[in-house]
Design a protein around this motif. Structure first.
Motif, PDB file in Angstrom:
ATOM      1  N   GLN A 139      12.081  10.580   9.335  1.00 49.09           N
ATOM      2  CA  GLN A 139      12.448   9.455  10.218  1.00 49.09           C
ATOM      3  C   GLN A 139      11.960   8.123   9.635  1.00 49.09           C
ATOM      4  OE1 GLN A 139      10.585  12.024  12.562  1.00 49.09           O
ATOM      5  NE2 GLN A 139      12.457  13.137  12.235  1.00 49.09           N
TER       6      GLN A 139
ATOM      7  N   GLU B 198       5.370   9.779  -0.084  1.00 56.63           N
ATOM      8  CA  GLU B 198       5.351   8.762  -1.140  1.00 56.63           C
ATOM      9  C   GLU B 198       5.998   9.327  -2.411  1.00 56.63           C
ATOM     10  OE1 GLU B 198       3.910   5.672  -0.712  1.00 56.63           O
ATOM     11  OE2 GLU B 198       4.381   5.023  -2.746  1.00 56.63           O
TER      12      GLU B 198
ATOM     13  N   PRO C  24       0.832  -1.209   0.000  1.00 52.31           N
ATOM     14  CA  PRO C  24       0.000   0.000   0.000  1.00 52.31           C
ATOM     15  C   PRO C  24       0.867   1.261   0.000  1.00 52.31           C
ATOM     16  CG  PRO C  24      -0.165  -1.163   2.115  1.00 52.31           C
ATOM     17  CD  PRO C  24       0.717  -1.972   1.236  1.00 52.31           C
ATOM     18  N   GLU C  25       0.270   2.364  -0.444  1.00 49.43           N
ATOM     19  CA  GLU C  25       1.026   3.620  -0.474  1.00 49.43           C
ATOM     20  C   GLU C  25       1.046   4.280   0.895  1.00 49.43           C
ATOM     21  OE1 GLU C  25      -0.085   6.309  -3.556  1.00 49.43           O
ATOM     22  OE2 GLU C  25       0.986   5.036  -4.980  1.00 49.43           O
ATOM     23  N   HIS C  26       1.986   5.217   1.055  1.00 47.70           N
ATOM     24  CA  HIS C  26       2.026   5.981   2.297  1.00 47.70           C
ATOM     25  C   HIS C  26       0.782   6.844   2.436  1.00 47.70           C
ATOM     26  CE1 HIS C  26       6.303   5.049   1.974  1.00 47.70           C
ATOM     27  NE2 HIS C  26       6.265   5.101   3.290  1.00 47.70           N
ATOM     28  N   THR C  27       0.321   6.965   3.658  1.00 48.98           N
ATOM     29  CA  THR C  27      -0.817   7.827   3.927  1.00 48.98           C
ATOM     30  C   THR C  27      -0.452   9.268   3.570  1.00 48.98           C
ATOM     31  OG1 THR C  27      -1.333   6.337   5.706  1.00 48.98           O
ATOM     32  CG2 THR C  27      -2.504   8.435   5.697  1.00 48.98           C
ATOM     33  N   ASP C  28       0.794   9.629   3.830  1.00 50.48           N
ATOM     34  CA  ASP C  28       1.290  10.953   3.491  1.00 50.48           C
ATOM     35  C   ASP C  28       1.787  10.925   2.035  1.00 50.48           C
ATOM     36  OD1 ASP C  28       2.767  13.275   3.146  1.00 50.48           O
ATOM     37  OD2 ASP C  28       3.470  13.284   5.215  1.00 50.48           O
TER      38      ASP C  28
ATOM     39  N   LEU D 161       9.820   9.724  -2.084  1.00 51.23           N
ATOM     40  CA  LEU D 161      10.516   8.435  -2.236  1.00 51.23           C
ATOM     41  C   LEU D 161      10.537   8.027  -3.705  1.00 51.23           C
ATOM     42  CD1 LEU D 161       9.156   6.461   0.860  1.00 51.23           C
ATOM     43  CD2 LEU D 161      11.470   7.314   0.538  1.00 51.23           C
TER      44      LEU D 161
END
Lengths: 268, 227
Positions: B75, B10, B2-6, B13
């Motif tokens: 982080q 995403e 799944p993708e990052h919530t933020d 990266l």
């Protein structure tokens, strides 16, 4: 050092060389008809910091509260399964919860000093347990305030009100108060979430100091905090223990995709 | 996955991954053109390679910057953390490959001025193997394909053997006719540079395995047959 062997592949079995302090087997908690914790087994090693992480409602606080029977006070809560501390069953009928909580202290998210002097806050527990000797009480105050890294800041105003301390100082006072009854285990439920970064750093430093004398279990929403302070990390999701292992492994190379998604910020 | 919530995270990266790939494509092209300049005795082509090394170096700096920013501000943990540390390390290898291409181009410029001592056969073969290793190591990076990465590590032997073979051959030229020494030495350098490109591709492939599996296979006596 960590045991590189098979034990790390088994969730729920701590892969450290420390002896097991708290053993939890098949713990199930219901609040009314809601299942808050579903068949959790986990070993907490002695003199280590074990962090419990997971999203809200995942069961981590419920789990923490089972360790000193704080859930007894929650109406409608039903607990099955086994919890033992040094082999002593926590949920046996003859266990006095008050005596148990002397062995297993707790620090809460919101610091809750009594509206009394700093001195009286610290000696509250020992007095309840019958300690009256003023010399002994003074010793306890100095020892625990030193352990809580608060002594130097308050030694000249022990008779001052605890409520005049800053938030971070109040929380450290609560830690001193918890340590005053000489517990073996200290449970911390989000102990630094209401504090600024400096007060947080002091609490974290304190956790490092305390683990040589106590076994610590901490619930935190701050994943970096879990990574910084703990030796082992347990990830809970929807009432189940998903993964439990050495913190450095969990944060660099978790075994379960659910853990990976959570700690990398993929919440679906 | 799944993708990052933020989404911004995403996206950053994604930018990092793309930048590594662009840099990889560029240095592979640099190696190809440097070897072509040598074989076709094309001095302007060689000089073009030398000039473009600035672009390679700029990628190196930019990717380091982006990686540091992500480390400081996000982080990152687990696979994200491994992606960023891998990007940092891969970039260093790619920058070195860029330097190798530049060195080959410099030798090409020098050799254009002289009569060739022999037809170039092994050098183009080595260049093909080296570029293929590089391309596959980057494919492995994009596709997170550890099998392919392992395969790259195993092909390092081929390029080492070609270098060994060329070394012996050039040595015999130099022994027979000392007048060939300066040209043969330059070719030997080129061979060594290409062998180094293979080493860097191997490093990249090893990092890809670390990125995907969280396990290091670097500095083992023998490349494992499987993971």
């Amino acid at each position: 050092m960590l045991d590189p062997g098979l034990s790390r592949l088994r969730p729920g079995v701590a892969s450290t060389e420390a002896p097991i302090k708290i053993a939890v087997r098949d713990l199930v908690v219901h609040y009314g008809s809601t299942c808050a914790l579903d068949t959790v087994s986990l070993d907490v090693p002695e003199h280590r910091v074990t962090a419990l992480i997971g999203p809200s409602g995942c069961g981590k606080s419920t789990f923490l509260r089972c360790l000193n029977r704080m859930n007894d006070n929650v109406p409608g809560a039903r607990v099955t399964g086994q919890v033992t501390i040094d082999g002593d069953p926590v949920y046996a009928p003859d266990v006095d919860p008050v005596a148990l909580r002397r062995r297993v202290g707790m620090i809460f998210q919101k610091s809750n000093p009594f509206p009394k002097s700093i001195f009286d806050n610290v000696v509250f527990g020992p007095r309840v347990h019958g300690e009256r000797d003023p010399v002994r009480l003074r010793e306890i105050v100095e020892r625990t305030l030193r352990q809580a890294a608060l002594w130097d800041e308050v030694k000249d105003r022990l008779d001052g009100s605890a409520l005049e301390l800053s938030g971070g100082q109040q929380q450290r006072l609560c830690i001193a108060r918890a340590l005053a009854v000489e517990p073996e285990v200290v449970l911390m439920d989000e102990p630094a979430s209401a504090l600024d970064p400096i007060a947080t750093a002091k609490i974290e430093e304190l956790i490092h100091e305390l683990k040589s004398a106590y076994t610590i279990v901490i619930v935190t929403h701050n994943m970096q905090q879990a990574a910084r302070v703990s030796d082992l990390t347990a990830y809970f999701y929807l009432g189940r223990l998903i993964e439990f292992g050495p913190t450095e492994r969990v944060f660099t190379n978790p075994e379960r995709p659910e853990t990976e998604d959570y700690i990398t910020g993929r919440f679906g | 996955m799944p993708e990052h919530t933020d989404r911004a995270y995403e996206q950053q990266l994604g930018q990092l991954r793309t930048a590594v790939l662009e840099m990889g494509g560029l240095v592979e092209e640099q190696v190809g053109q440097a070897v072509r300049a040598l074989i076709q005795r094309d001095e302007p082509l060689a000089r073009g390679v030398i000039e473009r090394d600035h672009t390679v170096n700029r990628f190196d700096v930019e990717i380091d910057d982006l990686s540091l920013k992500l480390l400081a501000l996000r982080q990152p943990a687990a696979r994200d953390l491994r992606l960023i540390t891998t990007a940092l390390k891969i970039t260093t290898d790619l920058e070195r490959v860029g330097d190798m291409a530049t060195h080959i181009a410099e030798r090409a410029v020098e050799l254009v001025a002289e009569v060739p001592i022999k037809p170039y056969i092994d050098i183009p073969r080595m260049a093909d193997v080296a570029r293929d290793m590089l391309r596959r190591s980057l494919d492995a990076f994009v596709r997170e394909d550890t099998e392919l990465a392992l395969d790259v590590c195993l092909s390092d032997d081929t390029i080492d053997q070609l270098h060994e073979q060329l070394f012996r051959e050039l040595l015999s030229y130099m022994v027979e006719n000392p007048a060939t020494v300066s040209r043969a030495m330059r070719l030997l350098f080129v061979s060594k540079y290409l062998e180094r490109v293979g080493d860097h591709a191997t490093n990249i492939a090893e990092m890809v395995i670390f990125m995907v599996k969280g396990r290091s296979i670097r500095h083992l006596d023998k490349v494992p047959r499987e993971l």
